[in-house]
Design an enzyme around this catalytic site. Structure first.
Site, PDB file in Angstrom:
ATOM      1  N   ARG A  24       0.819  -1.225   0.000  1.00 31.47           N
ATOM      2  CA  ARG A  24       0.000   0.000   0.000  1.00 31.47           C
ATOM      3  C   ARG A  24       0.848   1.268   0.000  1.00 31.47           C
ATOM      4  NH1 ARG A  24      -5.708  -0.817   1.615  1.00 31.47           N
ATOM      5  NH2 ARG A  24      -6.146  -2.711   0.477  1.00 31.47           N
ATOM      6  N   ARG A  28      -3.377   6.603   1.037  1.00 30.62           N
ATOM      7  CA  ARG A  28      -3.906   7.810   1.669  1.00 30.62           C
ATOM      8  C   ARG A  28      -2.988   8.493   2.666  1.00 30.62           C
ATOM      9  NH1 ARG A  28      -9.071   4.506   3.194  1.00 30.62           N
ATOM     10  NH2 ARG A  28      -7.370   3.011   3.068  1.00 30.62           N
ATOM     11  N   ARG A  37      -6.399  11.238  -6.264  1.00 34.62           N
ATOM     12  CA  ARG A  37      -7.656  10.523  -6.064  1.00 34.62           C
ATOM     13  C   ARG A  37      -8.838  11.489  -6.176  1.00 34.62           C
ATOM     14  NH1 ARG A  37     -11.207   9.102  -2.265  1.00 34.62           N
ATOM     15  NH2 ARG A  37     -11.704   6.929  -1.747  1.00 34.62           N
ATOM     16  N   ASP A  74      -6.804  -2.951  -7.633  1.00 31.35           N
ATOM     17  CA  ASP A  74      -7.340  -3.589  -6.430  1.00 31.35           C
ATOM     18  C   ASP A  74      -7.689  -5.031  -6.725  1.00 31.35           C
ATOM     19  OD1 ASP A  74      -8.283  -2.617  -3.569  1.00 31.35           O
ATOM     20  OD2 ASP A  74      -9.680  -4.156  -4.261  1.00 31.35           O
ATOM     21  N   TYR A 151     -14.862 -12.094  -0.341  1.00 33.33           N
ATOM     22  CA  TYR A 151     -15.543 -10.823  -0.633  1.00 33.33           C
ATOM     23  C   TYR A 151     -16.741 -11.036  -1.549  1.00 33.33           C
ATOM     24  CZ  TYR A 151     -11.721  -8.279   1.598  1.00 33.33           C
ATOM     25  OH  TYR A 151     -10.828  -7.805   2.516  1.00 33.33           O
TER      26      TYR A 151
HETATM   27  O1  CP3 Z   1       0.053   0.361  -3.223  1.00 29.55           O
HETATM   28  C1  CP3 Z   1      -0.383  -0.804  -3.331  1.00 29.55           C
HETATM   29  O2  CP3 Z   1      -0.174  -1.695  -2.479  1.00 29.55           O
HETATM   30  C2  CP3 Z   1      -1.085  -1.196  -4.628  1.00 29.55           C
HETATM   31  C3  CP3 Z   1      -2.491  -1.105  -4.666  1.00 29.55           C
HETATM   32  C4  CP3 Z   1      -3.374  -2.031  -3.838  1.00 29.55           C
HETATM   33  C5  CP3 Z   1      -4.609  -1.587  -3.328  1.00 29.55           C
HETATM   34  N1  CP3 Z   1      -5.267  -2.665  -2.787  1.00 29.55           N
HETATM   35  C6  CP3 Z   1      -5.123  -0.212  -3.412  1.00 29.55           C
HETATM   36  C7  CP3 Z   1      -6.179   0.229  -2.481  1.00 29.55           C
HETATM   37  C8  CP3 Z   1      -3.256  -3.375  -3.516  1.00 29.55           C
HETATM   38  C9  CP3 Z   1      -2.105  -4.333  -3.761  1.00 29.55           C
HETATM   39  C10 CP3 Z   1      -4.461  -3.768  -2.863  1.00 29.55           C
HETATM   40  C11 CP3 Z   1      -4.743  -5.136  -2.410  1.00 29.55           C
HETATM   41  C12 CP3 Z   1      -5.981  -5.420  -1.677  1.00 29.55           C
HETATM   42  N2  CP3 Z   1      -7.198  -4.839  -1.839  1.00 29.55           N
HETATM   43  C13 CP3 Z   1      -6.114  -6.438  -0.717  1.00 29.55           C
HETATM   44  C14 CP3 Z   1      -5.023  -7.410  -0.325  1.00 29.55           C
HETATM   45  C15 CP3 Z   1      -4.030  -6.832   0.623  1.00 29.55           C
HETATM   46  C16 CP3 Z   1      -4.573  -6.549   1.988  1.00 29.55           C
HETATM   47  O3  CP3 Z   1      -4.649  -5.337   2.311  1.00 29.55           O
HETATM   48  O4  CP3 Z   1      -4.878  -7.487   2.715  1.00 29.55           O
HETATM   49  C17 CP3 Z   1      -7.434  -6.425  -0.247  1.00 29.55           C
HETATM   50  C18 CP3 Z   1      -8.014  -7.331   0.807  1.00 29.55           C
HETATM   51  C19 CP3 Z   1      -8.123  -5.402  -0.977  1.00 29.55           C
HETATM   52  C20 CP3 Z   1      -9.565  -5.047  -0.882  1.00 29.55           C
HETATM   53  C21 CP3 Z   1      -9.747  -3.660  -0.414  1.00 29.55           C
HETATM   54  N3  CP3 Z   1      -9.450  -2.536  -1.154  1.00 29.55           N
HETATM   55  C22 CP3 Z   1     -10.245  -3.244   0.835  1.00 29.55           C
HETATM   56  C23 CP3 Z   1     -10.688  -4.177   1.956  1.00 29.55           C
HETATM   57  C24 CP3 Z   1     -10.238  -1.848   0.823  1.00 29.55           C
HETATM   58  C25 CP3 Z   1     -10.775  -0.936   1.901  1.00 29.55           C
HETATM   59  C26 CP3 Z   1      -9.847  -0.817   3.035  1.00 29.55           C
HETATM   60  C27 CP3 Z   1      -8.993   0.407   2.882  1.00 29.55           C
HETATM   61  O5  CP3 Z   1      -7.767   0.302   3.080  1.00 29.55           O
HETATM   62  O6  CP3 Z   1      -9.569   1.461   2.565  1.00 29.55           O
HETATM   63  C28 CP3 Z   1      -9.690  -1.416  -0.405  1.00 29.55           C
HETATM   64  C29 CP3 Z   1      -9.474  -0.022  -0.842  1.00 29.55           C
HETATM   65  C30 CP3 Z   1      -8.110   0.323  -1.352  1.00 29.55           C
HETATM   66  N4  CP3 Z   1      -7.345  -0.433  -2.186  1.00 29.55           N
HETATM   67  C31 CP3 Z   1      -7.421   1.542  -1.104  1.00 29.55           C
HETATM   68  C32 CP3 Z   1      -6.209   1.485  -1.812  1.00 29.55           C
HETATM   69  C33 CP3 Z   1      -5.161   2.563  -1.923  1.00 29.55           C
HETATM   70  C34 CP3 Z   1      -7.968   2.708  -0.310  1.00 29.55           C
HETATM   71  C35 CP3 Z   1      -8.978   3.368  -1.178  1.00 29.55           C
HETATM   72  C36 CP3 Z   1      -9.056   4.850  -1.063  1.00 29.55           C
HETATM   73  O7  CP3 Z   1      -8.192   5.575  -1.625  1.00 29.55           O
HETATM   74  O8  CP3 Z   1     -10.032   5.298  -0.459  1.00 29.55           O
END
Ligand code: CP3
Length: 342
Positions: A24, A28, A37, A74, A151
């Site tokens: 990540r 944010r 974003r 994602d 999910y």
């Molecule tokens: O920088 C990176 O790592 C690359 C991008 C990336 C994102 N999600 C962007 C993201 C990667 C590799 C993921 C993987 C992901 N997504 C996983 C596996 C890794 C883990 O965290 O266990 C999972 C379970 C998801 C599903 C997901 N996406 C959830 C549960 C959420 C909400 C939780 C949160 O952190 O807000 C997301 C949203 C998400 N994916 C964000 C980002 C940058 C935040 C979104 C935003 O900008 O509001």
């Protein structure tokens, strides 16, 4: 030999300074991420707008000089490409249409249809492979089938993945059909990322730790093996990182059983145990507690140096044990990199 330190670690090389990136790392906690974003409008538009997705992927590379960039996308784009409705509720997380019974499964699209939705992601990869510095490795990724299924079945993140476990035990035929569909889609999706320029792929099995021991082989190991075998058949030499988060003792043997070149460790794993039981088979990635990126200070420096020293006898990629959180201080990333590179 390549100058890319991540590829060298994945090839089994022990390096005095481990290459580093953070899960990540585009997110944010960075003001420039929040600005881009906002420009995109919402998270999914950001994922599907190649110029902007490439921009947020590059931001942490410019700011910190990480050794790897991870494609901005994602894991839930695959369910969406298979026909699930997907949206994100600010402050809460993802929502999807659920898979409750056979009719929901029958309404999903065939694997061949996924590229209609996912082609902008491949475009992002193409931009990145042109624009990244020559020593930065580009990592593509997807969710592992079990995690993606949790999910799709529940329609949201759940603390214990109970709806997916209920379907797995209550209607195994339907559950297995869903796992198959996701597995095949994941092979096609990752293969397309590699064709577009991804140099490494990572499989995120964030909920692997909730599988009981008697289901771990069937639903964590076997799908990963199928995906990795298919990818390596099509793309000989492709390095793969697997992240069976919170697998505990099942981390041992995971690389051999699946064909992964590297296993990513969550921060519950003891480093001395991992050296003896996981790193003996090859590269490991991890595993600093992400909370230290919030609290910082001498504790961050000491922990980073301890982890670096613990894994220094074998191939190691430095990372966190899970994603960096929105409340992290970007300055702590500089502190961390200085601690492991000095
Ligand atoms: O920088 C990176 O790592 C690359 C991008 C990336 C994102 N999600 C962007 C993201 C990667 C590799 C993921 C993987 C992901 N997504 C996983 C596996 C890794 C883990 O965290 O266990 C999972 C379970 C998801 C599903 C997901 N996406 C959830 C549960 C959420 C909400 C939780 C949160 O952190 O807000 C997301 C949203 C998400 N994916 C964000 C980002 C940058 C935040 C979104 C935003 O900008 O509001």
């Amino acid at each position: 030999m390549t100058s890319k330190t991540i590829l060298r670690a994945l090839a089994g090389e022990t390096q005095a300074v481990p290459p580093a990136w953070l899960m990540r790392q585009a997110g944010r906690y960075l003001p420039e991420y929040k600005a881009t974003r906002a420009q995109a409008g919402d998270f999914l538009s950001l994922c599907y707008t190649p110029d902007l997705a490439a921009e947020v992927t590059l931001q942490p590379i410019r700011r910190f000089g990480f050794d790897a960039a991870i494609l901005f996308a994602d894991i839930l784009l695959v369910p969406q490409a298979l026909g699930a409705d997907l949206w994100f509720v600010t402050g809460e997380g993802p929502r999807l249409s659920t898979i409750d019974g056979q009719a929901d499964f029958d309404a999903l699209k065939p694997v061949g249809a996924i590229h209609d939705t996912l082609s902008p992601v491949y475009e992002t990869v193409k931009i990145l492979s042109r624009e990244l510095p020559s020593d930065t490795t580009l990592i593509g990724f997807a969710g592992a089938p079990w995690t993606v299924a949790t999910y799709m079945i529940a329609g949201r993140g759940t603390p214990d993945q109970a709806p997916a476990h209920a379907l797995r035990t209550g209607n195994p035929a339907l559950f297995d059909a869903l796992m198959d569909r996701i597995t095949e889609a994941t092979i096609e999706y990752l293969s397309a990322q590699v064709e577009a320029g991804a140099e490494v792929v990572k499989l995120f099995d964030s909920w692997a730790g909730s599988l009981p021991a008697d289901a771990f082989e069937t639903y964590a190991i076997a799908p990963a093996r199928r995906i990795i075998t298919a990818l390596k058949d099509r793309h000989p030499g492709l390095p793969v990182i697997a992240f069976p988060r919170e697998a505990g003792p099942a981390y041992e043997g995971f690389a051999k059983a699946t064909g992964a070149d590297c296993v990513a460790l969550d921060n519950s794993v003891d480093a001395a145990w991992a050296v003896a039981h996981v790193q003996k088979d090859g590269c490991v990635q991890g595993n600093l507690d992400p909370k230290l990126m919030v609290t910082g200070g001498q504790q961050l420096i000491d922990e980073a140096k301890r982890i670096k020293a613990a894994f220094s006898g074998g191939p190691h990629i430095f990372n966190l044990g899970h994603g960096i959180t929105p409340d992290a201080d970007p300055e702590n990333v500089n502190v961390l990199l200085e601690a492991i590179r000095s």
